[in-house]
Design a protein around this motif. Structure first.
Motif, PDB file in Angstrom:
ATOM      1  N   THR A   1       4.259   6.108  40.554  1.00  0.00           N
ATOM      2  CA  THR A   1       5.269   5.633  41.787  1.00  0.00           C
ATOM      3  C   THR A   1       5.511   6.350  43.305  1.00  0.00           C
ATOM      4  OG1 THR A   1       6.605   7.287  41.438  1.00  0.00           O
ATOM      5  CG2 THR A   1       7.102   5.851  39.865  1.00  0.00           C
ATOM      6  N   LEU A   2       3.943   5.990  43.678  1.00  0.00           N
ATOM      7  CA  LEU A   2       3.781   6.116  45.109  1.00  0.00           C
ATOM      8  C   LEU A   2       3.584   4.864  45.892  1.00  0.00           C
ATOM      9  CD1 LEU A   2       1.338   8.922  44.533  1.00  0.00           C
ATOM     10  CD2 LEU A   2       3.037   9.848  45.497  1.00  0.00           C
ATOM     11  N   ASP A   3       3.640   4.738  47.330  1.00  0.00           N
ATOM     12  CA  ASP A   3       3.632   3.741  47.991  1.00  0.00           C
ATOM     13  C   ASP A   3       2.241   3.770  48.240  1.00  0.00           C
ATOM     14  OD1 ASP A   3       3.442   1.640  49.781  1.00  0.00           O
ATOM     15  OD2 ASP A   3       5.403   2.025  50.380  1.00  0.00           O
TER      16      ASP A   3
ATOM     17  N   GLN B   1       0.851   1.986  50.506  1.00  0.00           N
ATOM     18  CA  GLN B   1       0.977   1.606  51.445  1.00  0.00           C
ATOM     19  C   GLN B   1       0.941   2.732  52.120  1.00  0.00           C
ATOM     20  OE1 GLN B   1       1.004  -2.397  52.594  1.00  0.00           O
ATOM     21  NE2 GLN B   1       0.965  -2.939  50.484  1.00  0.00           N
ATOM     22  N   LEU B   2       1.470   3.889  52.497  1.00  0.00           N
ATOM     23  CA  LEU B   2       1.663   4.690  53.080  1.00  0.00           C
ATOM     24  C   LEU B   2       0.881   6.209  52.947  1.00  0.00           C
ATOM     25  CD1 LEU B   2       5.667   5.137  52.663  1.00  0.00           C
ATOM     26  CD2 LEU B   2       4.184   3.344  54.194  1.00  0.00           C
ATOM     27  N   THR B   3       0.687   6.702  53.528  1.00  0.00           N
ATOM     28  CA  THR B   3      -0.020   8.053  53.618  1.00  0.00           C
ATOM     29  C   THR B   3       0.601   9.207  52.894  1.00  0.00           C
ATOM     30  OG1 THR B   3       1.458   9.242  55.929  1.00  0.00           O
ATOM     31  CG2 THR B   3      -0.499   7.578  56.250  1.00  0.00           C
TER      32      THR B   3
ATOM     33  N   GLU C   1       3.504  10.213  54.638  1.00  0.00           N
ATOM     34  CA  GLU C   1       4.736   9.170  55.158  1.00  0.00           C
ATOM     35  C   GLU C   1       5.948   9.281  53.452  1.00  0.00           C
ATOM     36  OE1 GLU C   1       2.692   6.807  58.209  1.00  0.00           O
ATOM     37  OE2 GLU C   1       2.649   5.857  56.303  1.00  0.00           O
ATOM     38  N   ASN C   2       4.825   9.306  52.221  1.00  0.00           N
ATOM     39  CA  ASN C   2       4.850   9.500  50.874  1.00  0.00           C
ATOM     40  C   ASN C   2       6.548  10.578  50.716  1.00  0.00           C
ATOM     41  OD1 ASN C   2       5.041   7.197  48.635  1.00  0.00           O
ATOM     42  ND2 ASN C   2       2.716   7.618  49.937  1.00  0.00           N
TER      43      ASN C   2
ATOM     44  N   PHE D   1       9.590   9.894  53.140  1.00  0.00           N
ATOM     45  CA  PHE D   1      10.289   9.245  52.628  1.00  0.00           C
ATOM     46  C   PHE D   1      11.264   9.716  51.371  1.00  0.00           C
ATOM     47  CE2 PHE D   1      12.108   5.916  49.779  1.00  0.00           C
ATOM     48  CZ  PHE D   1      12.403   4.619  50.198  1.00  0.00           C
TER      49      PHE D   1
ATOM     50  N   LEU E   1      -4.069   7.639  53.206  1.00  0.00           N
ATOM     51  CA  LEU E   1      -3.286   6.328  52.682  1.00  0.00           C
ATOM     52  C   LEU E   1      -2.889   6.440  51.841  1.00  0.00           C
ATOM     53  CD1 LEU E   1      -4.674   3.237  54.026  1.00  0.00           C
ATOM     54  CD2 LEU E   1      -1.550   4.413  54.285  1.00  0.00           C
TER      55      LEU E   1
END
Ligand SMILES: Nc1ncnc2c1ncn2[C@@H]1O[C@H](COP(=O)(O)OP(=O)(O)OP(=O)(O)O)[C@@H](O)[C@H]1O
Ligand SMILES: [Mg+2]
Lengths: 288, 361
Positions: B125-127, B129-131, B134-135, B138, B170
């Motif tokens: 469930t990680l994004d 496209q984010l580092t 950043e994850n 968030f 990323l």
């Protein structure tokens, strides 16, 4: 006792204030994520310009030779505000629908299990889409001189505000639709069945007067019509249009012969946005 | 409402070297301070059940998990592990029974529960496209980590899973194992009282799985968090303090790995001696139950390793080789369910006797 009450009371008050603070922080974070992701996908930025520009030139030039010029005002100028709207709408819907990707890649769950209100998540998402779509639409204004459309500072400000409203309404609508889509395949269907008809039947690409009845009815039901018309209205207001041109490419949406004032149109869009914001929040990831 | 966000002020801790990853690691650490409030148990489940139409995914199970405990749910596919986690994390509504997490009812106070738990899903469930950073940022905002602690927490959880130098990368450039460990770090970011891990090691190679366990035990030791995890790897469950074996929505056994194995049968001590017949008769006169094999003598003993010396003494002949065998969890699962677990790894990670000699008191 009184002192204790005051203490408890103020603790509660600061709790409330904290709560609002946390909600705002969440909104800002979700918004920021949308922007970061947008900036990282260069292809998405470019591709969202390709289609409107294609429409502007193909349709604009093609139709101009067909329709001709009325008092120095041609179809290109007419369609320009519509193309700007088209950019805004497409970007807004695309951005909102990225929830389908979030679901596919699991990130939606990360958001949904967090102890935050769905309202903050949806609102942040909608603001993110609004910002991106407004920026994209505004960049399109750079083509105005090429088309021969005058710009003034005031006009640009008005356009930005109207774009933002339009984008917000469409993002909430998009979030609502996306929250009903469980699978990626649903995305194409939405595009074909919702987005394109909405754009084509909104008066973005052709004048709304003198349409056959069935088409007139559909365009009047389409909420996007009331978002596109004010934008065209403010653009045309500064174009020094001769009366003949103004009559030919009229703005304003008429229902039973009555023209709805711009402020009324804006009101319709606001109501639309509020309704879909509510629906989007309600539909956003219910636990089973 | 804010107390759970205070950073765990556990005081200085001895540098932990993690050379001891076995279940009794817990006894060496001061897992007590920060999270021991007045709530005695971290998870209290009373007859919880979940029906999906006709399917009874979870059939009214009860158990308690203590603070600072590593508690494992062991069961095959479709046993009801994820469904149980989903109910405890307020993501699915129980159709019967009740449960409390960190003292809060999962049905009555879902938001309070959610603030106190960390959750790592079975699926990623990680994004992408984010580092990594950043994850985590968030997550920090969504879980109300105070602004001035965000930086510190991010640093410390990244250190915990050894990903400090990938902070600005990323997530899409991460390997499966790295991404999984980042998820665990993220689950810990807001210093939850209970961390739920749904099959944390799924799809990882043996080395990464070992690393992951190092992370998990380190978390428990350093942050005093209670860990509830599910797995269908037999050998992994042995890292846990207690194991619940779940099959078809019911708990068929619940105890420490040692006790579970004892229930299945006693330990055996195998002796290779210069004179097996003499050794066995000597042992029998001393009251041991013995069986003479072709090349060795097998002694049945309740607590094999602690009796090794007395067994050797009692044998009264020169000993060439000693081997203690404990029933393993495969035997346990077979014993309680009557079938082999479907997805056990073919090879155990350490030979049993090596473990027993090396690490038990
Ligand atoms: N949303 C759902 N709707 C219907 N049935 C479900 C749902 N979720 C789970 N089930 C059923 O409940 C049972 C238990 O599923 P669960 O996911 O809890 O198993 P599990 O132990 O986590 O298995 P695995 O090891 O494969 O992850 C299964 O039979 C499954 O089909
Ligand atoms: Mg599962």
């Amino acid at each position: 006792m009184a002192a204790v009450d005051i203490l408890v009371g103020s603790a509660r008050l600061s709790d409330e204030r904290n709560k609002i603070g946390f909600e705002l922080r969440t909104i800002a974070m979700v918004w920021k994520r949308e922007l970061i992701r947008f900036m990282r996908t260069k292809t998405r930025i470019l591709s969202s310009f390709v289609q409107p520009i294609l429409f502007l030139f193909v349709l604009g030039y093609g139709m101009t030779s067909l329709v001709g010029t009325t008092g120095g005002f041609d179809f290109k100028k007419f369609v320009f505000p519509g193309i700007v709207s088209m950019t805004v709408v497409t970007t807004a819907i695309f951005s909102a629908i990225s929830i389908v990707w979030d679901r596919e890649f699991g990130f939606l769950r990360e958001m949904l299990v967090a102890p935050v209100s769905r309202g903050a998540l949806v609102f942040g998402k909608a603001l993110g889409g609004t910002t991106i779509a407004t920026i994209q639409g505004t960049i399109m204004l750079a083509l105005a001189p090429l088309i021969g459309v005058h710009l003034t500072v005031l006009l640009v400000i008005e356009v930005i505000l109207l774009e933002a409203l339009m984008a917000f309404a469409l993002t909430t609508f998009g979030v609502f639709v996306a929250s009903r889509i469980q699978k990626m395949e649903g995305f194409q269907v939405v595009m074909q069945l919702v987005l394109f008809p909405m754009i084509f039947l909104s008066g973005a690409l052709f004048p709304l007067n003198g349409l056959p009845v069935w088409l007139a009815v559909i365009t009047r039901i389409n909420p996007l019509t009331y978002a596109v018309d004010p934008l065209r209205h403010v653009v045309f207001a500064v174009q020094n249009m001769p009366p003949a041109a103004a009559a030919r490419f009229a703005t304003g949406v008429t229902i039973f012969g009555n023209t709805i004032p711009v402020i009324g149109e804006i009101g319709i869009v606001v109501v639309f946005a509020v309704i879909f914001l509510g629906l989007a929040i309600r539909g956003f990831g219910k636990p089973d | 409402m804010t107390e759970s966000y205070d950073s765990a002020s556990n005081g200085p801790r001895p540098e932990n070297r993690f050379d001891d990853l076995l279940p009794n690691a817990r006894q060496n650490t001061g897992v007590s301070t920060a999270l021991d409030k007045n709530v005695p148990v971290a998870i209290d489940v009373q007859g919880i059940e979940k029906k999906y139409g006709e399917i009874e995914a979870v059939k009214g199970i009860s158990f308690q998990v203590e603070r600072g405990e590593v508690f494992a749910f062991l069961g095959p596919n479709g046993a009801g592990k994820t469904t149980t986690i989903r109910m405890l994390c307020t993501l699915a509504r129980p159709t019967g029974g009740s449960a409390k997490v960190d003292g809060f009812d999962v049905m009555q106070q879902p938001t309070a529960v959610r603030r106190r738990i960390g959750l790592v899903f079975q699926e990623p469930t990680l994004d992408q496209q984010l580092t990594a950073e950043e994850n985590l940022q968030f997550h920090a905002v969504l879980y109300r980590v105070p602004r001035d602690q965000v930086e510190e927490r991010i640093e410390s959880v990244l250190r915990l899973v050894d990903l400090q130098d990938r902070r600005k990368d990323l997530v899409s450039t991460f390997s499966g194992g790295m991404a999984r460990r980042l998820e665990i770090a993220r689950g810990m970011l807001h210093t939850p009282a209970v961390l739920f891990l749904d099959e944390p090691t799924i799809g990882l190679d043996p080395q990464t799985r070992a690393l992951m366990w190092k992370d998990v035990l380190r978390l428990r030791n350093e942050e005093g968090v209670t860990i509830f995890l599910t797995t269908h790897y037999m050998d992994e469950a042995e890292y846990a303090d207690r194991i619940a074996i779940i099959d078809h929505g019911t708990i068929v056994a619940l105890d420490t790995p040692d006790h579970l194995k004892k229930m299945v049968g006693s330990d055996t001590v195998e002796l290779t001696t210069s004179n097996n017949t003499l050794a066995s008769s000597n042992l029998e006169t001393q009251g041991f139950s013995v069986k003479v094999g072709d090349e060795n003598v097998v002694v049945f003993a309740d607590n094999g390793e602690s009796q090794v010396t007395s067994i050797i003494e009692a044998a009264g002949v020169p000993i060439q080789n000693v081997r203690v065998h404990r029933p393993n969890l495969d035997d346990v699962f077979l014993h309680f369910t009557g079938r082999q677990i479907r997805e056990g790894p073919a090879e155990r990670s350490f030979p049993m006797h090596f473990r027993n000699f090396g690490h038990r008191r």
